[in-house]
Write a protein that holds these residues in place. Structure first.
Motif, PDB file in Angstrom:
ATOM      1  N   TRP A   1      62.295  68.737  61.361  1.00 24.30           N
ATOM      2  CA  TRP A   1      61.013  68.756  60.648  1.00 24.30           C
ATOM      3  C   TRP A   1      59.952  69.426  61.507  1.00 24.30           C
TER       4      TRP A   1
ATOM      5  N   THR B   1      62.459  66.002  47.300  1.00 24.02           N
ATOM      6  CA  THR B   1      62.318  64.866  48.206  1.00 24.02           C
ATOM      7  C   THR B   1      63.284  64.972  49.383  1.00 24.02           C
TER       8      THR B   1
ATOM      9  N   HIS C   1      63.384  58.089  48.653  1.00 24.25           N
ATOM     10  CA  HIS C   1      63.321  59.507  49.002  1.00 24.25           C
ATOM     11  C   HIS C   1      61.897  59.981  48.739  1.00 24.25           C
ATOM     12  N   VAL C   2      61.262  60.582  49.756  1.00 19.18           N
ATOM     13  CA  VAL C   2      59.829  60.879  49.653  1.00 19.18           C
ATOM     14  C   VAL C   2      59.557  62.361  49.450  1.00 19.18           C
TER      15      VAL C   2
ATOM     16  N   GLN D   1      65.625  64.367  63.364  1.00 17.95           N
ATOM     17  CA  GLN D   1      66.010  63.080  62.777  1.00 17.95           C
ATOM     18  C   GLN D   1      67.489  63.122  62.409  1.00 17.95           C
TER      19      GLN D   1
ATOM     20  N   HIS E   1      55.180  57.118  57.856  1.00 14.10           N
ATOM     21  CA  HIS E   1      55.973  58.271  57.432  1.00 14.10           C
ATOM     22  C   HIS E   1      56.202  58.315  55.920  1.00 14.10           C
ATOM     23  N   VAL E   2      55.897  57.233  55.231  1.00 10.38           N
ATOM     24  CA  VAL E   2      56.128  57.198  53.780  1.00 10.38           C
ATOM     25  C   VAL E   2      54.855  56.939  52.992  1.00 10.38           C
TER      26      VAL E   2
ATOM     27  N   PRO F   1      63.234  59.775  54.444  1.00 17.33           N
ATOM     28  CA  PRO F   1      62.240  59.593  55.501  1.00 17.33           C
ATOM     29  C   PRO F   1      62.783  58.788  56.672  1.00 17.33           C
TER      30      PRO F   1
ATOM     31  N   ARG G   1      54.665  68.730  55.613  1.00 15.99           N
ATOM     32  CA  ARG G   1      55.936  68.754  56.340  1.00 15.99           C
ATOM     33  C   ARG G   1      56.781  69.928  55.835  1.00 15.99           C
TER      34      ARG G   1
ATOM     35  N   ARG H   1      53.017  58.870  49.632  1.00 17.02           N
ATOM     36  CA  ARG H   1      53.907  59.914  49.134  1.00 17.02           C
ATOM     37  C   ARG H   1      54.646  59.393  47.908  1.00 17.02           C
TER      38      ARG H   1
END
Length: 295
Positions: A166, A222, A105-106, A156, A37-38, A225, A119, A41
């Motif tokens: 999301w 951002t 923070h992505v 989430q 998920h990260v 995540p 996303r 990025r």
């Protein structure tokens, strides 16, 4: 741990006695589920050199002293460029905790296509003291709208106050197309449920309603995540939930922490494990949303 960190006994969460080593060990343990998920990025590091009680700051530009295994990318900003870290492996996560980072923070896009997000995120931000049942209901309604326009929603809990909904995208549309779509969806939600939802940023004008915030759907913005630690007492964790869990009356934004989320993952797995397989293009959804708005 995979990477040696300096001052591992430094306390980052005073009320809980959690040290830098504890947080680093958590990220190493959760990386099995978190990395997808990260990965790839750009990130903004939320750092707390004096622990969460001492105040923190956001750090974007990578210092020269960061080791070579911390991948970098040069990104455009107004008036120039800056170099940001890109998480590609567990060593990077652990090293950044060694730099007093608690939360990465992505970006909503990946390094190879910075201007084409994969996303969209809707941040459901409740008023102070709001009943979390209303937030859960708002998330379900956001998901219903996304399904109406042909997109698949994923939820989430943020580890803070609210819920993020999301949806994954194929990387075709640019932020200049995605942000107006997200804004139009938020405005339609506020029109459908005017007593519960709003797009009004001024708190004095919200009247206790939940803000549907879509401002993160823009270049260089951002979001928190999955499985990121939040700088709050108890060390809560942003945690993906199965869609039917939004009906669970026990659900809270900070229900899972560094102390219990790994048990959940080992027992149930990651509810977002196959999120990429639900990626859709935006064109049809945008047209359908326009139709719904006119109805």
């Amino acid at each position: 741990m995979s990477v040696e960190i300096s001052h591992p006994d430094k306390v980052l969460f005073p009320a809980d006695g959690l040290t830098k080593a504890d947080i680093a060990e958590y990220y190493e343990a959760v990386s099995e589920w978190m990395l997808q998920h990260v990965q790839n990025r750009p990130i903004s590091m939320q750092r707390f050199p004096d622990g969460i009680d001492g105040g923190g700051f956001f750090h974007k530009n990578v210092p020269d002293h960061f080791p070579g295994y911390v991948k970098r990318i040069e990104v455009e900003k107004r008036g120039g460029t800056l170099t940001q870290a890109v998480v590609c492996n567990v060593d990077t996560l652990v090293y950044l905790v060694g730099q007093n980072m608690i939360t990465p923070h992505v970006w909503l896009s990946r390094a190879d296509r910075l201007r084409q997000p994969d996303r969209v995120v809707f941040d459901l931000d409740p008023a102070p003291g709001a009943d979390f049942a209303a937030v859960r209901r708002a998330a379900r309604r956001t998901g219903e709208l996304l399904r109406e326009v042909g997109l698949e929603p994923f939820a989430q809990v943020t580890g803070s106050k609210g819920i993020h909904v999301w949806t994954p995208l194929r990387r075709r549309a640019t932020f200049e197309e995605v942000k107006p779509f997200a804004r139009a969806a938020a405005e339609l939600l506020a029109t459908r449920y005017p007593d519960e939802l709003t797009t009004e940023f001024r708190k004095a004008e919200r009247g206790g309603r939940i803000l549907v915030d879509v401002m993160r759907n823009a270049y260089a913005q951002t979001a928190v995540p999955p499985y990121a630690v939040r700088p709050r007492p108890g060390a809560p964790v942003a945690t993906p939930v199965a869609w039917d869990e939004l009906s669970d009356t026990k659900l809270r934004a900070d229900r899972w922490t560094v102390s219990n989320v790994l048990r959940r993952l080992k027992a149930k797995g990651d509810p977002w494990a196959d999120i990429a397989s639900f990626s859709r293009g935006l064109s049809r959804s945008r047209k359908r949303l326009e139709q719904l708005t006119r109805e």
